[in-house]
Write a protein that holds these residues in place. Structure first.
Motif, PDB file in Angstrom:
ATOM      1  N   GLY A 186      30.160 -71.211  22.061  1.00 55.19           N
ATOM      2  CA  GLY A 186      30.612 -72.429  22.711  1.00 55.19           C
ATOM      3  C   GLY A 186      31.844 -72.199  23.579  1.00 55.19           C
ATOM      4  O   GLY A 186      32.378 -71.100  23.669  1.00 55.19           O
ATOM      5  N   SER A 187      32.282 -73.282  24.203  1.00 55.05           N
ATOM      6  CA  SER A 187      33.397 -73.217  25.144  1.00 55.05           C
ATOM      7  C   SER A 187      34.384 -74.335  24.857  1.00 55.05           C
ATOM      8  O   SER A 187      34.010 -75.420  24.412  1.00 55.05           O
TER       9      SER A 187
ATOM     10  N   PHE B  90      28.571 -67.463  25.189  1.00 57.60           N
ATOM     11  CA  PHE B  90      28.851 -68.890  25.290  1.00 57.60           C
ATOM     12  C   PHE B  90      27.804 -69.716  24.536  1.00 57.60           C
ATOM     13  O   PHE B  90      28.136 -70.728  23.924  1.00 57.60           O
ATOM     14  N   LYS B  91      26.546 -69.298  24.568  1.00 57.25           N
ATOM     15  CA  LYS B  91      25.510 -70.019  23.819  1.00 57.25           C
ATOM     16  C   LYS B  91      25.777 -69.940  22.325  1.00 57.25           C
ATOM     17  O   LYS B  91      25.571 -70.897  21.592  1.00 57.25           O
TER      18      LYS B  91
ATOM     19  N   THR C  66      36.986 -77.148  26.424  1.00 58.68           N
ATOM     20  CA  THR C  66      36.819 -78.063  27.544  1.00 58.68           C
ATOM     21  C   THR C  66      37.395 -77.481  28.831  1.00 58.68           C
ATOM     22  O   THR C  66      38.479 -76.909  28.834  1.00 58.68           O
TER      23      THR C  66
ATOM     24  N   THR D  42      29.170 -76.639  32.610  1.00 59.75           N
ATOM     25  CA  THR D  42      28.660 -77.001  31.290  1.00 59.75           C
ATOM     26  C   THR D  42      28.814 -75.809  30.363  1.00 59.75           C
ATOM     27  O   THR D  42      28.365 -74.716  30.690  1.00 59.75           O
ATOM     28  N   ASN D  43      29.465 -76.038  29.229  1.00 57.17           N
ATOM     29  CA  ASN D  43      29.661 -75.003  28.216  1.00 57.17           C
ATOM     30  C   ASN D  43      30.281 -73.731  28.794  1.00 57.17           C
ATOM     31  O   ASN D  43      29.884 -72.619  28.482  1.00 57.17           O
TER      32      ASN D  43
END
Length: 148
Positions: free
Chosen positions: A43-44, A39-40, A46, A109-110
């Protein structure tokens, strides 16, 4: 000749020992750390208000982490309900009250919730694995022929 042979054997032994120690120094990532790193990096998408049927619930007990499959309801941007899946694909509502470290509803978050604590002081995080963005495409390297 003997010195050269002795030097070669010593080099092989030292190199082999360094490789073994280097492999032992590498810590294997647990189930949560693997997704957290992904994920870092990627990303993700919404996380909107909805019910998510394929999430990972990661429990933290000291240095140990174990992960189970679950289902989560998100309302107004907060995790509002959690369900566990069992081996036979049945689900059960997680009926313990839970909150974040500030005694508020946990946010996401993310693609990963903040640390959640329940009434029994269990600590866990929810990972929305289906919201992980795909890997980025890499440019294809051009191969140049050797006979130019």
């Amino acid at each position: 000749m003997r010195k050269l042979l002795l030097l070669a054997i010593t080099s092989v032994l030292i190199f082999g020992a360094k490789t073994t120690f280097a492999q032992n120094d590498k810590k294997e990532l647990n189930c949560f750390e693997r997704y957290e790193a992904a994920f870092k990096e990627r990303g993700s998408y919404t996380i909107s208000d909805n019910i998510y049927r394929n999430v990972m619930i990661s429990f933290f007990e000291g240095d140990e982490v174990y992960c189970v499959r679950g289902k989560v309801r998100v309302e107004n941007g907060y995790v509002s309900a959690i369900f566990y899946y069992y081996d036979d694909n049945t689900e059960e509502l997680y009926d313990k009250k839970f909150h974040n470290l500030n005694n508020e509803p946990p946010t996401v978050t993310n693609g990963i919730s903040e640390m959640i604590i329940n009434a029994d002081r269990e600590r866990f995080r929810v990972v929305f694995i289906d919201k992980l963005k795909p890997k980025r495409k890499a440019l294809q390297q051009m191969k140049i022929p050797d006979d130019l």
